[in-house]
Scaffold this motif. Structure first.
Motif, mmCIF file in Angstrom:
data_model
loop_
_atom_site.group_PDB
_atom_site.id
_atom_site.type_symbol
_atom_site.label_atom_id
_atom_site.label_comp_id
_atom_site.label_asym_id
_atom_site.label_seq_id
_atom_site.Cartn_x
_atom_site.Cartn_y
_atom_site.Cartn_z
ATOM 1 N N VAL A 94 0.862 -1.182 0.000
ATOM 2 C CA VAL A 94 0.000 0.000 0.000
ATOM 3 C C VAL A 94 0.896 1.228 0.000
ATOM 4 O O VAL A 94 1.660 1.454 0.931
ATOM 5 C CB VAL A 94 -0.951 0.009 1.216
ATOM 6 N N LYS A 95 0.811 2.007 -1.069
ATOM 7 C CA LYS A 95 1.617 3.218 -1.206
ATOM 8 C C LYS A 95 0.918 4.441 -0.628
ATOM 9 O O LYS A 95 1.558 5.384 -0.202
ATOM 10 C CB LYS A 95 1.950 3.478 -2.684
ATOM 11 N N GLN A 108 -4.149 13.455 -7.221
ATOM 12 C CA GLN A 108 -2.740 13.804 -7.033
ATOM 13 C C GLN A 108 -1.930 12.601 -6.559
ATOM 14 O O GLN A 108 -0.806 12.388 -7.007
ATOM 15 C CB GLN A 108 -2.594 14.959 -6.046
ATOM 16 N N SER A 109 -2.491 11.811 -5.673
ATOM 17 C CA SER A 109 -1.793 10.632 -5.167
ATOM 18 C C SER A 109 -1.539 9.617 -6.274
ATOM 19 O O SER A 109 -0.462 9.025 -6.348
ATOM 20 C CB SER A 109 -2.591 9.987 -4.038
ATOM 21 N N VAL A 113 2.251 8.489 -7.629
ATOM 22 C CA VAL A 113 2.737 7.098 -7.656
ATOM 23 C C VAL A 113 3.067 6.676 -9.088
ATOM 24 O O VAL A 113 4.081 6.016 -9.326
ATOM 25 C CB VAL A 113 1.713 6.131 -7.023
ATOM 26 N N VAL A 114 2.241 7.083 -10.036
ATOM 27 C CA VAL A 114 2.475 6.698 -11.435
ATOM 28 C C VAL A 114 3.667 7.438 -12.033
ATOM 29 O O VAL A 114 4.429 6.868 -12.806
ATOM 30 C CB VAL A 114 1.192 6.944 -12.269
ATOM 31 N N ASN A 115 3.838 8.705 -11.656
ATOM 32 C CA ASN A 115 4.927 9.528 -12.194
ATOM 33 C C ASN A 115 5.786 10.081 -11.042
ATOM 34 O O ASN A 115 5.705 11.261 -10.744
ATOM 35 C CB ASN A 115 4.343 10.706 -13.000
ATOM 36 N N PRO A 116 6.593 9.201 -10.415
ATOM 37 C CA PRO A 116 7.356 9.651 -9.245
ATOM 38 C C PRO A 116 8.395 10.708 -9.586
ATOM 39 O O PRO A 116 8.865 10.828 -10.653
ATOM 40 C CB PRO A 116 8.034 8.367 -8.737
#
Length: 116
Positions: A94-95, A108-109, A113-116
C-alpha cells in the motif's frame, strides 16, 4: 486516453489476481465502498473515479470492493474505517490511503505514484 472502467471484484480469487498486478504490474487502486451503509458518499465519487479510470487506464487498474458484504473481513484487516476508502497498491504494498471524498487528493496521489 483509455476506455478502462472500474471493475467490481466479486471474490477473494479476483482480489488476489488484482493485487498481484495481474495481468501486468500496473498501479492498483482498490476502492472500498459501502453500497448498503454509505450509498450517498460512495455514489458521489463514482463518476469521478470512472473518469480517473478512463484517464489513467494505461497505467492503473481500478477495482471496487464491497466492504459491506463480500470483503467485510478484508476491510477490517486493512483497517478500513470509513467509506469510501481508496488504497493505492504497487508491488503488493500500500503506497497511499485516501479516506472519504477527497477527489483532488486521490487524483494527485495517483499521479505521484504513477509519475514519481
Amino acid at each position: 486516453m483509455s476506455s478502462a472502467v472500474v471493475k467490481p471484484l466479486n471474490n477473494y480469487n479476483e482480489f488476489r489476481q488484482a493485487i498481484e498486478g495481474y495481468p501486468n504490474k500496473k498501479l492498483v487502486v482498490l476502492e472500498f465502498v459501502g453500497p448498503n451503509t454509505y450509498p450517498w458518499t460512495c455514489n458521489h465519487m463514482k463518476p469521478f473515479v470512472e473518469t480517473l479510470a478512463r484517464d489513467h487506464g494505461d497505467k492503473v487498474n481500478f477495482y471496487e470492493l464491497d466492504a459491506d458484504t463480500t470483503f467485510k473481513n478484508l476491510a477490517m484487516q486493512l483497517k478500513v474505517e470509513a467509506l469510501p476508502t481508496f488504497l493505492l497498491v504497487k508491488d503488493k504494498n500500500v503506497k497511499k490511503r485516501i479516506v472519504g471524498t477527497q477527489k483532488e487528493e486521490l487524483k494527485q496521489s495517483i499521479d505521484d505514484v504513477v509519475n514519481p
